[in-house]
Each structure stands twice: as structure tokens, then as C-alpha cells.
Write an enzyme that holds these catalytic residues in place. Sequence first.
Site, PDB file in Angstrom:
ATOM      1  N   GLY A  11       0.801  -1.228   0.136  1.00 47.43           N
ATOM      2  CA  GLY A  11       0.175   0.023  -0.078  1.00 47.43           C
ATOM      3  C   GLY A  11       0.932   1.189  -0.002  1.00 47.43           C
ATOM      4  N   SER A 105       5.641  -6.221   2.545  1.00 45.93           N
ATOM      5  CA  SER A 105       6.803  -5.908   1.848  1.00 45.93           C
ATOM      6  C   SER A 105       8.011  -6.548   2.442  1.00 45.93           C
ATOM      7  CB  SER A 105       7.324  -4.391   1.785  1.00 45.93           C
ATOM      8  OG  SER A 105       5.671  -3.776   1.379  1.00 45.93           O
ATOM      9  N   ASP A 128      -0.484   2.031   8.539  1.00 45.60           N
ATOM     10  CA  ASP A 128      -0.998   1.169   9.717  1.00 45.60           C
ATOM     11  C   ASP A 128      -0.147   1.378  10.808  1.00 45.60           C
ATOM     12  OD1 ASP A 128      -3.155   0.314   8.222  1.00 45.60           O
ATOM     13  OD2 ASP A 128      -2.374  -1.362   7.302  1.00 45.60           O
ATOM     14  N   ARG A 155     -17.819  16.056  13.817  1.00 42.20           N
ATOM     15  CA  ARG A 155     -18.055  16.327  14.951  1.00 42.20           C
ATOM     16  C   ARG A 155     -19.226  17.595  14.957  1.00 42.20           C
ATOM     17  NH1 ARG A 155     -14.845  16.110  19.169  1.00 42.20           N
ATOM     18  NH2 ARG A 155     -13.060  16.612  17.691  1.00 42.20           N
TER      19      ARG A 155
HETATM   20  O1  F6P Z   1      -1.945   0.452   3.830  1.00 42.23           O
HETATM   21  C1  F6P Z   1      -2.507  -0.419   4.582  1.00 42.23           C
HETATM   22  C2  F6P Z   1      -3.985  -0.359   4.414  1.00 42.23           C
HETATM   23  O2  F6P Z   1      -4.325   0.805   4.259  1.00 42.23           O
HETATM   24  C3  F6P Z   1      -4.842  -1.294   5.459  1.00 42.23           C
HETATM   25  O3  F6P Z   1      -5.168  -0.470   6.503  1.00 42.23           O
HETATM   26  C4  F6P Z   1      -6.007  -1.535   4.315  1.00 42.23           C
HETATM   27  O4  F6P Z   1      -7.008  -2.245   4.932  1.00 42.23           O
HETATM   28  C5  F6P Z   1      -5.552  -1.907   3.225  1.00 42.23           C
HETATM   29  O5  F6P Z   1      -4.242  -1.216   3.204  1.00 42.23           O
HETATM   30  C6  F6P Z   1      -6.132  -2.075   1.888  1.00 42.23           C
HETATM   31  O6  F6P Z   1      -5.313  -1.787   0.966  1.00 42.23           O
HETATM   32  P1  F6P Z   1      -5.625  -2.386  -0.494  1.00 42.23           P
HETATM   33  O7  F6P Z   1      -6.920  -1.804  -0.900  1.00 42.23           O
HETATM   34  O8  F6P Z   1      -4.543  -1.715  -1.320  1.00 42.23           O
HETATM   35  O9  F6P Z   1      -5.282  -3.725  -0.506  1.00 42.23           O
END
Ligand code: F6P
Length: 320
Positions: A11, A105, A128, A155
Amino acid sequence: MKRIAVVTTGGDAPGMNAAIRGVARIASSKKFQVLGFRRGWEGLITNTFTRLTPRSVGGILHLGGTILHTSRCSEFEKKEGIKKAAETLSSNHIDGLVVIGGNGSFKGALELSAFTDTMIVGIPASIDNDVFGTEETIGFDTAANTAVAEIDKIRDTAVSHERVFMIEVMGRERGFLALEIGLTVGAEIILIPEVKYRNENLYETIRENMAKGKKSGLIVAAEGIGDTRLLAEEIQQNTEAEVRLSIIGYAQRGGDPTARSRLLASLFAHKAIQLLSHKEGGRIVGLQDGRIGSVKLQKSCDTKKMLDANLLRLANLLAT
Ligand code: F6P
């Protein structure tokens, strides 16, 4: 050390570009050649790269995403794919590989290391923040700030309409992001995958808050806790509260990196090149007790990063 490669995988995270820039410029200052492989592991499998120079990485420090692009590469999950990537490293005479990414990774990097003599160093970048060996990953601060800014707006509606809002934030497996966001927006309830909850307790907390005179409320939930839409409906049915759900989603993964994410990226890049120059491969760089250090790649992959229980306790105390 003559030639290094850099790759962004998994990600994307805000600050990855700052890390690419840091790697390219610091490596170039040591007279190393730098190749940027495209689309994560896919670029190593297909031998697709671009030369990175101090000038070619100009103007990217402040940009979210990754100029090298990234992917979740299924071919790299197979031995043949990993072998092809290793062959690319050897055919291009790459002495060191910098992998910018998260947990997944680094698991890939560890597997690759079994098939290559190229030294591998990891730079943790993931919203994350779930990588063992670093207190913070590149992009975490940006994602937290993005969500906090959104929730501060939500809010307004929560207060004006006297509603309870459940806000789903990212975090498929871990709750680092939800916890930090929940604490810093003053959420009454924080739900994270690491801590099991019972619906009845949530209803009770909301009823108590209403009895205390709290007319609106915020629940911050990590996506990994399950079906937040259903949970929001159940809370509405079992309390007097009018409940709405808001999912922040991918907006948290993009956008300009904060100063902190850029700083971390630059410091990590510096450390990564330092490790490669000293021929110390098989490590990931990280923030440890506020200082830049490193741990073995193997250890990072084998160890689960623990959530700060004190932070959770503090969040609960502040929510009273
Ligand atoms: O980058 C981490 C993250 O944002 C997670 O929290 C999320 O669930 C996931 O990637 C989803 O990413 P993708 O749709 O690229 O698999």
C-alpha cells in the site's frame, strides 16, 4: 558498493516519495548509481526501471503516493516470481536493494534474500504503523492527521444534530491508527481489532454518557473490527441515540505528507544508505526510543509489534 536499487511495494503511504528522494540523493552523494524499479516487485520481475538522479527526484518531496508506483504482486508470492526478481538484481549488478513498504513488503524482502547476494535494507512506510522495529512508520502521522481533520468536521454535525457518529478508519489487521485518531479526536469509544468488545457494553457506555448529559458522541472504529454498518444500526436499535456511520476510506492513504512524515522519510533514507555503505544488509531502519536505528529484517518479520496499552487506558480515561 556501486549500484543500488529502490522499490516501493504494498500500500502506498504519504512520504514514500520523500524516502525515494532521500535514497537517490544520499546514494548519489556517495557516487552510487540508483535504479528505481517500477510497480513494486512487479518491476523486479519484469526488469522495468528508471535511473534516479538528484535532479530526477526534484519536486516530489511534498507529494503523496509514489512516483515509482506500487502494486500487490501475486507473481511474487510464488517461488518462480521471487527467482526472477533475484535474477534481475544479479543481471543489473545491483549491490544493494532498498525496499520501501510495510509488513508484507518486508516478508517479501526476506524471502527474496534467500535467493540473492544483493544486500537488502527496508524502510518502513505504511499508514498502519504495524512494523516491528520502529515506533513509527512513514505515512502514519499524515494518515492520522487526515482522519483527525475529517472527524473534526464530522463532529460539527454530531453536535448540531445531537447524534452519535461511528467513524471507520483504516486498519485491516491492527488498531494503531484508530487508537491514535480516537484519542486525539476525543472519541468516547475506540474499537480496534486487538481488543474484543461486547455490544452490550457499548450500549451501556452510550446510555451512561447520555445520562451524564453528553448529547453527541464519537466512536472511532478500525475497519478490521468487522461490519461497522451493522454495528451502527445495532447501537441505534438498542439505545436512545441517533447513530450515523461515516467511512473515511482511502483519503487517509493519500495527500501531501506532513512535515513529520517527510522528516522520518529523510532520516530513514539516510540510515538505509549508511547501512548499505557499511555492507550491513538484512536489516530495516526504524525509530527506536526516539533515535534512528535498525533491526534485523528477520526479527521484524518474526515479531508482532505491540500496541501501547497505556495509550488505550489514557484514551478511555479521557473519554469519561
Ligand atoms: O496500507 C494499509 C491499508 O491501508 C490497510 O489498513 C487497508 O486495509 C489496506 O491497506 C487496503 O489496501 P488495498 O486496498 O490496497 O489492499
